[in-house]
Design a protein around this motif. Structure first.
Motif, PDB file in Angstrom:
ATOM      1  N   LYS A   4     -56.166 169.140  29.473  1.00  0.00           N
ATOM      2  CA  LYS A   4     -56.131 170.111  30.563  1.00  0.00           C
ATOM      3  C   LYS A   4     -54.698 170.300  31.042  1.00  0.00           C
ATOM      4  O   LYS A   4     -53.850 169.424  30.914  1.00  0.00           O
ATOM      5  CB  LYS A   4     -57.009 169.671  31.724  1.00  0.00           C
ATOM      6  CG  LYS A   4     -56.530 168.407  32.418  1.00  0.00           C
ATOM      7  CD  LYS A   4     -57.433 168.055  33.587  1.00  0.00           C
ATOM      8  CE  LYS A   4     -56.974 166.772  34.250  1.00  0.00           C
ATOM      9  NZ  LYS A   4     -57.829 166.407  35.381  1.00  0.00           N
ATOM     10  N   PHE A   5     -54.451 171.477  31.591  1.00  0.00           N
ATOM     11  CA  PHE A   5     -53.199 171.765  32.266  1.00  0.00           C
ATOM     12  C   PHE A   5     -53.387 171.460  33.746  1.00  0.00           C
ATOM     13  O   PHE A   5     -54.414 171.801  34.327  1.00  0.00           O
ATOM     14  CB  PHE A   5     -52.820 173.246  32.120  1.00  0.00           C
ATOM     15  CG  PHE A   5     -52.291 173.602  30.773  1.00  0.00           C
ATOM     16  CD1 PHE A   5     -50.942 173.445  30.476  1.00  0.00           C
ATOM     17  CD2 PHE A   5     -53.128 174.115  29.796  1.00  0.00           C
ATOM     18  CE1 PHE A   5     -50.436 173.790  29.232  1.00  0.00           C
ATOM     19  CE2 PHE A   5     -52.636 174.460  28.551  1.00  0.00           C
ATOM     20  CZ  PHE A   5     -51.294 174.292  28.270  1.00  0.00           C
ATOM     21  N   GLU A   6     -52.385 170.837  34.348  1.00  0.00           N
ATOM     22  CA  GLU A   6     -52.373 170.625  35.787  1.00  0.00           C
ATOM     23  C   GLU A   6     -51.207 171.430  36.363  1.00  0.00           C
ATOM     24  O   GLU A   6     -50.068 171.301  35.908  1.00  0.00           O
ATOM     25  CB  GLU A   6     -52.170 169.154  36.132  1.00  0.00           C
ATOM     26  CG  GLU A   6     -53.334 168.278  35.750  1.00  0.00           C
ATOM     27  CD  GLU A   6     -53.141 166.834  36.141  1.00  0.00           C
ATOM     28  OE1 GLU A   6     -54.156 166.118  36.193  1.00  0.00           O
ATOM     29  OE2 GLU A   6     -51.990 166.399  36.386  1.00  0.00           O
ATOM     30  N   LEU A   7     -51.496 172.257  37.346  1.00  0.00           N
ATOM     31  CA  LEU A   7     -50.496 173.069  38.023  1.00  0.00           C
ATOM     32  C   LEU A   7     -50.268 172.436  39.390  1.00  0.00           C
ATOM     33  O   LEU A   7     -51.220 172.134  40.109  1.00  0.00           O
ATOM     34  CB  LEU A   7     -51.011 174.502  38.174  1.00  0.00           C
ATOM     35  CG  LEU A   7     -50.127 175.507  38.878  1.00  0.00           C
ATOM     36  CD1 LEU A   7     -48.808 175.706  38.137  1.00  0.00           C
ATOM     37  CD2 LEU A   7     -50.856 176.823  39.036  1.00  0.00           C
ATOM     38  N   TYR A   8     -48.995 172.214  39.755  1.00  0.00           N
ATOM     39  CA  TYR A   8     -48.704 171.551  41.026  1.00  0.00           C
ATOM     40  C   TYR A   8     -47.337 171.999  41.548  1.00  0.00           C
ATOM     41  O   TYR A   8     -46.573 172.646  40.842  1.00  0.00           O
ATOM     42  CB  TYR A   8     -48.742 170.030  40.857  1.00  0.00           C
ATOM     43  CG  TYR A   8     -47.712 169.475  39.907  1.00  0.00           C
ATOM     44  CD1 TYR A   8     -46.513 168.940  40.394  1.00  0.00           C
ATOM     45  CD2 TYR A   8     -47.910 169.487  38.529  1.00  0.00           C
ATOM     46  CE1 TYR A   8     -45.552 168.434  39.535  1.00  0.00           C
ATOM     47  CE2 TYR A   8     -46.960 168.980  37.666  1.00  0.00           C
ATOM     48  CZ  TYR A   8     -45.786 168.452  38.168  1.00  0.00           C
ATOM     49  OH  TYR A   8     -44.836 167.966  37.307  1.00  0.00           O
ATOM     50  N   PHE A  17     -46.043 172.531  35.764  1.00  0.00           N
ATOM     51  CA  PHE A  17     -47.305 172.178  35.121  1.00  0.00           C
ATOM     52  C   PHE A  17     -47.073 171.055  34.130  1.00  0.00           C
ATOM     53  O   PHE A  17     -45.964 170.817  33.674  1.00  0.00           O
ATOM     54  CB  PHE A  17     -47.959 173.384  34.437  1.00  0.00           C
ATOM     55  CG  PHE A  17     -47.169 173.963  33.293  1.00  0.00           C
ATOM     56  CD1 PHE A  17     -47.287 173.439  32.012  1.00  0.00           C
ATOM     57  CD2 PHE A  17     -46.323 175.037  33.485  1.00  0.00           C
ATOM     58  CE1 PHE A  17     -46.574 173.977  30.950  1.00  0.00           C
ATOM     59  CE2 PHE A  17     -45.602 175.583  32.447  1.00  0.00           C
ATOM     60  CZ  PHE A  17     -45.729 175.047  31.169  1.00  0.00           C
ATOM     61  N   ARG A  18     -48.141 170.357  33.849  1.00  0.00           N
ATOM     62  CA  ARG A  18     -48.130 169.339  32.794  1.00  0.00           C
ATOM     63  C   ARG A  18     -49.422 169.486  32.003  1.00  0.00           C
ATOM     64  O   ARG A  18     -50.443 169.931  32.533  1.00  0.00           O
ATOM     65  CB  ARG A  18     -47.980 167.940  33.375  1.00  0.00           C
ATOM     66  CG  ARG A  18     -49.024 167.539  34.361  1.00  0.00           C
ATOM     67  CD  ARG A  18     -48.717 166.184  35.002  1.00  0.00           C
ATOM     68  NE  ARG A  18     -49.394 166.094  36.281  1.00  0.00           N
ATOM     69  CZ  ARG A  18     -48.802 165.870  37.451  1.00  0.00           C
ATOM     70  NH1 ARG A  18     -47.515 165.658  37.509  1.00  0.00           N
ATOM     71  NH2 ARG A  18     -49.494 165.823  38.563  1.00  0.00           N
ATOM     72  N   LYS A  20     -52.163 167.414  29.902  1.00  0.00           N
ATOM     73  CA  LYS A  20     -52.678 166.068  29.698  1.00  0.00           C
ATOM     74  C   LYS A  20     -53.695 166.076  28.560  1.00  0.00           C
ATOM     75  O   LYS A  20     -54.523 166.986  28.451  1.00  0.00           O
ATOM     76  CB  LYS A  20     -53.339 165.537  30.961  1.00  0.00           C
ATOM     77  CG  LYS A  20     -52.347 165.179  32.054  1.00  0.00           C
ATOM     78  CD  LYS A  20     -53.037 164.440  33.182  1.00  0.00           C
ATOM     79  CE  LYS A  20     -52.038 163.893  34.183  1.00  0.00           C
ATOM     80  NZ  LYS A  20     -52.738 163.144  35.244  1.00  0.00           N
ATOM     81  N   GLY A  24     -56.026 161.414  29.467  1.00  0.00           N
ATOM     82  CA  GLY A  24     -55.237 161.428  30.686  1.00  0.00           C
ATOM     83  C   GLY A  24     -53.741 161.269  30.492  1.00  0.00           C
ATOM     84  O   GLY A  24     -52.970 161.388  31.441  1.00  0.00           O
ATOM     85  N   VAL A  26     -50.013 162.239  29.717  1.00  0.00           N
ATOM     86  CA  VAL A  26     -49.198 163.450  29.774  1.00  0.00           C
ATOM     87  C   VAL A  26     -48.535 163.645  28.412  1.00  0.00           C
ATOM     88  O   VAL A  26     -47.839 162.761  27.917  1.00  0.00           O
ATOM     89  CB  VAL A  26     -48.127 163.364  30.884  1.00  0.00           C
ATOM     90  CG1 VAL A  26     -47.228 164.590  30.862  1.00  0.00           C
ATOM     91  CG2 VAL A  26     -48.779 163.214  32.248  1.00  0.00           C
TER      92      VAL A  26
END
Length: 60
Positions: A4-8, A17-18, A20, A24, A26
């Motif tokens: 999944k992409f995490e946007l923060y 974004f990262r 994963k 889990g 990165v």
């Protein structure tokens, strides 16, 4: 489990974004973007281009 992409937002209030892996870990990180739409475009670019990207091994 799929990745999944995490946007923060980072400490400088920039969008990042990262990516994963399913476990889990990165496996990729994006640069800082001044806008959310810029970061989302970066994610879309990876989704579009990564599947067919060639490997340029510059270690030789």
């Amino acid at each position: 489990m799929a990745g999944k992409f995490e946007l923060y937002k980072d400490k400088s209030d920039q969008f990042r974004f990262r990516l994963k892996a399913g476990n889990g870990e990165v496996i990729a990180v994006g640069e800082a973007y001044s806008s959310k739409s810029g970061a989302l475009n970066g994610i879309e670019s990876i989704r579009k281009n990564a599947a067919e990207a060639a490997l340029d091994d510059q270690t030789d």
